[in-house]
Design an enzyme around this catalytic site. Structure first.
Site, PDB file in Angstrom:
ATOM      1  N   GLU A   9     -31.513   9.807   6.951  1.00 37.60           N
ATOM      2  CA  GLU A   9     -30.372  10.547   7.312  1.00 37.60           C
ATOM      3  C   GLU A   9     -30.223  11.920   6.457  1.00 37.60           C
ATOM      4  O   GLU A   9     -29.910  12.875   7.124  1.00 37.60           O
ATOM      5  CB  GLU A   9     -29.129   9.978   7.209  1.00 37.60           C
ATOM      6  CG  GLU A   9     -28.969   8.941   8.501  1.00 37.60           C
ATOM      7  CD  GLU A   9     -27.516   8.170   8.368  1.00 37.60           C
ATOM      8  OE1 GLU A   9     -26.649   8.917   8.681  1.00 37.60           O
ATOM      9  OE2 GLU A   9     -27.508   6.972   8.238  1.00 37.60           O
ATOM     10  N   ASP A  82     -28.674   4.676   8.199  1.00 36.96           N
ATOM     11  CA  ASP A  82     -27.784   3.854   7.480  1.00 36.96           C
ATOM     12  C   ASP A  82     -27.714   2.439   8.128  1.00 36.96           C
ATOM     13  O   ASP A  82     -27.770   2.580   9.484  1.00 36.96           O
ATOM     14  CB  ASP A  82     -26.470   4.376   7.026  1.00 36.96           C
ATOM     15  CG  ASP A  82     -26.504   5.530   5.899  1.00 36.96           C
ATOM     16  OD1 ASP A  82     -27.488   5.732   5.071  1.00 36.96           O
ATOM     17  OD2 ASP A  82     -25.410   6.166   5.955  1.00 36.96           O
ATOM     18  N   ASP A  84     -25.670   0.570   9.696  1.00 38.10           N
ATOM     19  CA  ASP A  84     -24.426   0.096  10.483  1.00 38.10           C
ATOM     20  C   ASP A  84     -24.435   0.691  11.726  1.00 38.10           C
ATOM     21  O   ASP A  84     -25.484   1.277  12.270  1.00 38.10           O
ATOM     22  CB  ASP A  84     -23.120   0.841   9.676  1.00 38.10           C
ATOM     23  CG  ASP A  84     -23.355   2.432   9.259  1.00 38.10           C
ATOM     24  OD1 ASP A  84     -24.227   2.894  10.217  1.00 38.10           O
ATOM     25  OD2 ASP A  84     -22.508   2.844   8.603  1.00 38.10           O
ATOM     26  N   GLU A  86     -23.161   3.307  13.299  1.00 40.34           N
ATOM     27  CA  GLU A  86     -23.204   4.888  13.406  1.00 40.34           C
ATOM     28  C   GLU A  86     -24.817   5.040  12.953  1.00 40.34           C
ATOM     29  O   GLU A  86     -25.390   5.899  13.654  1.00 40.34           O
ATOM     30  CB  GLU A  86     -22.440   5.472  12.107  1.00 40.34           C
ATOM     31  CG  GLU A  86     -22.420   6.768  12.370  1.00 40.34           C
ATOM     32  CD  GLU A  86     -21.669   7.452  13.251  1.00 40.34           C
ATOM     33  OE1 GLU A  86     -21.650   8.859  13.700  1.00 40.34           O
ATOM     34  OE2 GLU A  86     -20.669   6.776  14.085  1.00 40.34           O
ATOM     35  N   TYR A 299     -25.019   0.218  -0.390  1.00 39.55           N
ATOM     36  CA  TYR A 299     -24.473   0.731   0.826  1.00 39.55           C
ATOM     37  C   TYR A 299     -22.715   0.481   0.683  1.00 39.55           C
ATOM     38  O   TYR A 299     -22.516  -0.467   0.485  1.00 39.55           O
ATOM     39  CB  TYR A 299     -25.216   0.371   2.065  1.00 39.55           C
ATOM     40  CG  TYR A 299     -24.684   1.280   3.233  1.00 39.55           C
ATOM     41  CD1 TYR A 299     -24.820   2.643   3.104  1.00 39.55           C
ATOM     42  CD2 TYR A 299     -23.996   0.687   4.381  1.00 39.55           C
ATOM     43  CE1 TYR A 299     -24.268   3.453   4.440  1.00 39.55           C
ATOM     44  CE2 TYR A 299     -23.636   1.699   5.449  1.00 39.55           C
ATOM     45  CZ  TYR A 299     -23.990   2.858   5.475  1.00 39.55           C
ATOM     46  OH  TYR A 299     -23.606   3.634   6.588  1.00 39.55           O
ATOM     47  N   ARG A 301     -20.523   1.393   2.994  1.00 36.42           N
ATOM     48  CA  ARG A 301     -19.601   1.043   4.047  1.00 36.42           C
ATOM     49  C   ARG A 301     -19.884  -0.339   4.416  1.00 36.42           C
ATOM     50  O   ARG A 301     -20.833  -0.487   5.373  1.00 36.42           O
ATOM     51  CB  ARG A 301     -19.965   1.987   5.486  1.00 36.42           C
ATOM     52  CG  ARG A 301     -19.623   3.409   5.016  1.00 36.42           C
ATOM     53  CD  ARG A 301     -20.069   4.401   6.235  1.00 36.42           C
ATOM     54  NE  ARG A 301     -19.572   5.616   5.965  1.00 36.42           N
ATOM     55  CZ  ARG A 301     -20.474   6.600   5.345  1.00 36.42           C
ATOM     56  NH1 ARG A 301     -21.501   6.204   5.069  1.00 36.42           N
ATOM     57  NH2 ARG A 301     -19.800   7.930   5.180  1.00 36.42           N
ATOM     58  N   HIS A 345     -24.155  -6.347   5.585  1.00 40.02           N
ATOM     59  CA  HIS A 345     -24.796  -6.341   4.544  1.00 40.02           C
ATOM     60  C   HIS A 345     -23.693  -6.750   3.111  1.00 40.02           C
ATOM     61  O   HIS A 345     -22.571  -6.968   3.114  1.00 40.02           O
ATOM     62  CB  HIS A 345     -25.424  -4.849   4.345  1.00 40.02           C
ATOM     63  CG  HIS A 345     -24.846  -3.868   5.132  1.00 40.02           C
ATOM     64  ND1 HIS A 345     -25.132  -3.408   6.165  1.00 40.02           N
ATOM     65  CD2 HIS A 345     -23.672  -3.199   4.764  1.00 40.02           C
ATOM     66  CE1 HIS A 345     -24.411  -2.570   6.847  1.00 40.02           C
ATOM     67  NE2 HIS A 345     -23.373  -2.339   5.871  1.00 40.02           N
TER      68      HIS A 345
END
Length: 756
Positions: A9, A82, A84, A86, A299, A301, A345
């Site tokens: 990203e 990432d 997730d 998103e 990570y 989030r 996670h």
């Protein structure tokens, strides 16, 4: 075909990952989303299963060309945004734009950017998860429909440029409802009693009134307090009971997104948005000198408190070798993630627990160092032994009353060795030293205190408490909290006062209109239930199109009805305040520079004024004692220059012959700009949110600015050419150095000193 391609990203990730891989891999960055719904139209086909019209974002066309060219040369393309929903959506959109160049696409994800994690991800690649993508797509379309359908209605009825959001509007309602509770609150009187007692041996100790006639005291008037005081004065005090026991305090779990945002707000003063921005940098990697670019945290989030076995073993090694084996519990600590969590996670933790904050702080910014220290301490503490205290509770009897005091003594610090309790968690008992006391022992009263108090209204939300409530109610998800709060501020629906959210009149009006006309959409339970449905889509248990159809079934008729029935308040929100000029009612209007009072008889009466509200919501017309003060002669027409105040709060100087003469100039502080090679001076300005600041009048050539009133005095510590005048609860009125890293300040004994 050439090297395998990994698409991530951000450029920061590219730099971190490249050092882990051999020459057989190329790494490119998508720089976030590359496709989205169009900006000027809905972009959703409501008649055909809500089919989205995704388009390449104009600013990302060059990125897309780069990705296509790289994909064409690669043997396999690994999509690594990432881990997730998103990130899954970003990966899906990348796949859509490059599949013609290369259809050999694999999805990989890693919770930490380390050589082990990246290589493990490459060895266990998978297909894209359509369920996760559908869940994120459903959320995006839901939010688009709500925003693009309701916002134009608010433009028409209230003010152009404002917006509504499926989740942000419910968060706004929480803030508005809390303010209404505060305004409706009626304080009730109560009295508290304490007594200073002395036993056969020192020291004296204080007890609080606990029971009266076996019940919790209900002392609601001065007469009741006086009668009780007289009864106590005649009573004999003696020790009724002494209870001593050991108590253990267990460490809290490592951070998840919401608890990190709350703790960073409480302890560091970071906003949720700032916390996530700093955490993103720590996750992607920072330059640690000889170590090179290194990812510092996992990570950020996540809603899981799970920790990998490897991280637990590393923590155990550090704890036992650095602090001693007694600081490690009998068995490793594992925390249970709550049932509603996705548990995709791990918790937020340091990638390498052996890398202490002290080793990192010299290579990173101050805010990065502070956040890393917070995360490292919380994780390491979570794996340590409990703290042990010796608690003493003393109950004293006097007539029909019972009094109580508590003391605590630290036996073993345990996890507190590296993570001290915040001030908010430090009990009064920790500071009480008690003498040796035994049951039946007579005590002497040295002093009796009684104090009148009043019940307090529920507190306003801070960022930390709002995030805590959003999480508790199931509104939004960890990754959305920062955006929700940022949007409420940007739309000027809330203001921040002493660290707490206060709804603006615009925010209150918008919330009230939405609650009246979109009751279901603004219902907390409905919003939480929608999050559960989106989770079911992600798990493959619900069809995303069916979810949208169910939502639309009630939403569209409600929208049609609201369009017809919603009252228009563009002409002004009525008040019961008479105009000082003509006695007609004043109305609140929402201008481009914020709300203001105006006469309802406009244009025959042109009275306008700024205003404020007190704690009860009562409106007060703002008067400026200096407004209209003569400030010299107009250089254009020879008229008088007078001091005026803009609607955003800052002062300026204008010609008294306006509108015939439109000459204006900024209000100067008289303090030269402290920047080298700048001959400007600091003048008063205000932000679009109405916060006054002081900036160089040579902007944009010079962008120097400070938030507090400047004083032309050199800092004795760092040599800064100015100090600023500040007022805080702890220091009162004082002068301080505005330079980052300089801690110089001095008290202003004379409250009138250095007034602007």
């Amino acid at each position: 075909m050439g090297k395998d391609l990994i698409i991530v990203e951000s450029p920061a990730k590219v730099k971190t990952i490249k050092k882990f891989l051999g020459k057989g891999y190329a790494v490119e960055a998508s720089v976030g989303h590359i496709r989205d719904l169009p900006t000027k139209v809905l972009g959703v086909d409501e008649e055909h299963d809500f089919a989205p019209d995704y388009q390449i974002i104009p600013s990302k066309k060059k990125v897309v060309s780069t990705l296509r060219a790289a994909a064409k040369k690669a043997e396999t393309v690994y999509l690594a945004p990432d881990p997730d929903r998103e990130g899954e959506a970003i990966a899906w959109h990348i796949a859509e734009v490059i599949k013609k160049q290369n259809s050999n696409l694999k999805r990989i994800s890693f919770n930490e950017i380390t050589a082990r994690a990246v290589k493990q991800a490459l060895a266990s690649s998978s297909e894209l998860n359509k369920h996760l993508f559908d869940s994120q797509q459903a959320r995006r379309i839901l939010d688009r429909i709500v925003g693009y359908k309701i916002s134009p209605l608010l433009w028409k009825k209230v003010k152009r440029g404002i917006s509504a959001g499926r989740v942000q509007s419910v968060a706004l309602r929480l803030i508005v409802d809390r303010e209404k509770e505060r305004q409706a609150f009626k304080p009730e009187e109560f009295w508290v009693f304490s007594v200073l007692l002395e036993g056969p041996t020192p020291p004296p100790f204080e007890c609080q009134l606990w029971k009266v006639d076996g019940a919790t005291p209900q002392i609601g008037s001065a007469q009741q307090a006086q009668a009780l005081e007289q009864a106590i004065a005649q009573a004999d005090f003696s020790v009724h009971k002494v209870v001593e026991k050991e108590r253990k305090r267990q460490p809290r779990p490592p951070f998840i997104t919401s608890t990190l945002q709350q703790e960073a707000s409480n302890r560091l003063g970071f906003s949720a948005k700032r916390t996530m921005m700093v955490a993103q940098k720590l996750y992607e990697g920072v330059d640690l000198g000889d170590r090179g670019t290194t990812a510092l945290i996992t990570y950020m989030r996540t809603d899981s408190v799970r920790i990998s076995d490897e991280a637990m073993e590393t923590a155990k090694s550090w704890i036992t070798q650095t602090l001693g084996p007694e600081y490690y519990p009998d068995k490793p600590r594992r925390f249970k993630t709550k049932g509603s969590a996705q548990d995709a996670h791990e918790a937020i933790r340091p990638v390498d627990p052996l890398l202490t904050p002290q080793e990192v702080e010299h290579f990173v910014s101050r805010e990065q160092a502070r956040l890393y220290s917070l995360i490292w301490e919380r994780f390491m503490a979570s794996q340590m032994a409990a703290a042990r205290f010796w608690d003493t509770t003393v109950t004293v009897k006097a007539g029909d009353t019972l009094w109580r005091t508590k003391g605590e003594r630290l036996i073993f610090p345990g996890f507190l060795k590296i993570m001290h309790k915040p001030a908010s968690e430090t009990t009064a008992a920790a500071n009480i030293e008690l003498p040796r006391l035994e049951q039946g022992m007579a005590l002497t009263m040295r002093k009796l205190n009684k104090e009148q108090k009043f019940t307090q209204p529920p507190p306003r939300f801070s960022e930390a408490s709002l995030v805590r409530n959003l999480e508790k109610l199931g509104i939004g998800r960890p990754s959305t909290y920062a955006t929700i709060i940022s949007t409420l501020k940007d739309r000027e629906y809330v203001a921040v006062s002493q660290g707490h959210f206060v709804p603006t009149d615009l925010g209150t009006v918008v919330s009230d209109l939405l609650v009246t006309h979109f009751a279901q959409l603004m219902d907390v339970d409905f919003t939480a239930h929608m999050e559960e449905d989106l989770d079911k889509v992600a798990e493959g248990g619900r069809d995303w199109v069916a979810l949208l159809k169910d939502f639309a079934k009630d939403f569209y008729p409600t929208l049609d009805k609201a369009t017809k029935e919603m009252a228009a308040i563009k002409a002004g929100l009525e008040t019961d305040i008479p105009c000082p000029k003509c006695a007609k009612p004043l109305v609140i209007k929402f201008g481009k520079n914020g709300p203001f009072l105006a006469c309802s008889a406009y244009p025959s009466c042109n009275f306008t004024s700024n205003y404020s509200r007190d704690e009860k919501g009562t409106i007060h017309i703002e008067t400026d004692k200096d407004a209209g003060k003569k400030m010299g002669t107009c250089p254009q027409c020879g008229g008088d220059l007078i001091l005026k105040k803009a609607r955003t709060g800052s002062r300026f100087i204008a010609c008294s012959k306006y509108p015939d003469c439109r000459y204006t100039q900024s209000f100067s502080t008289g303090v030269p700009c402290p920047r080298e090679d700048c001959n400007g001076e600091l003048v008063e300005k205000s932000s679009r949110r109405g916060k006054v600041f002081y900036a160089c009048n040579q902007y944009p050539k010079c962008d120097y600015a400070v938030w507090d009133w400047p004083v032309a005095e050199t800092c004795p510590d760092c040599g800064s050419k100015i100090l600023v005048r500040k007022t805080t609860k702890s220091r009162g009125l004082h002068l301080a150095c505005p330079e980052k890293g300089c801690k110089y300040w001095r008290q202003l004994e004379d409250q009138a000193e250095d007034q602007e």
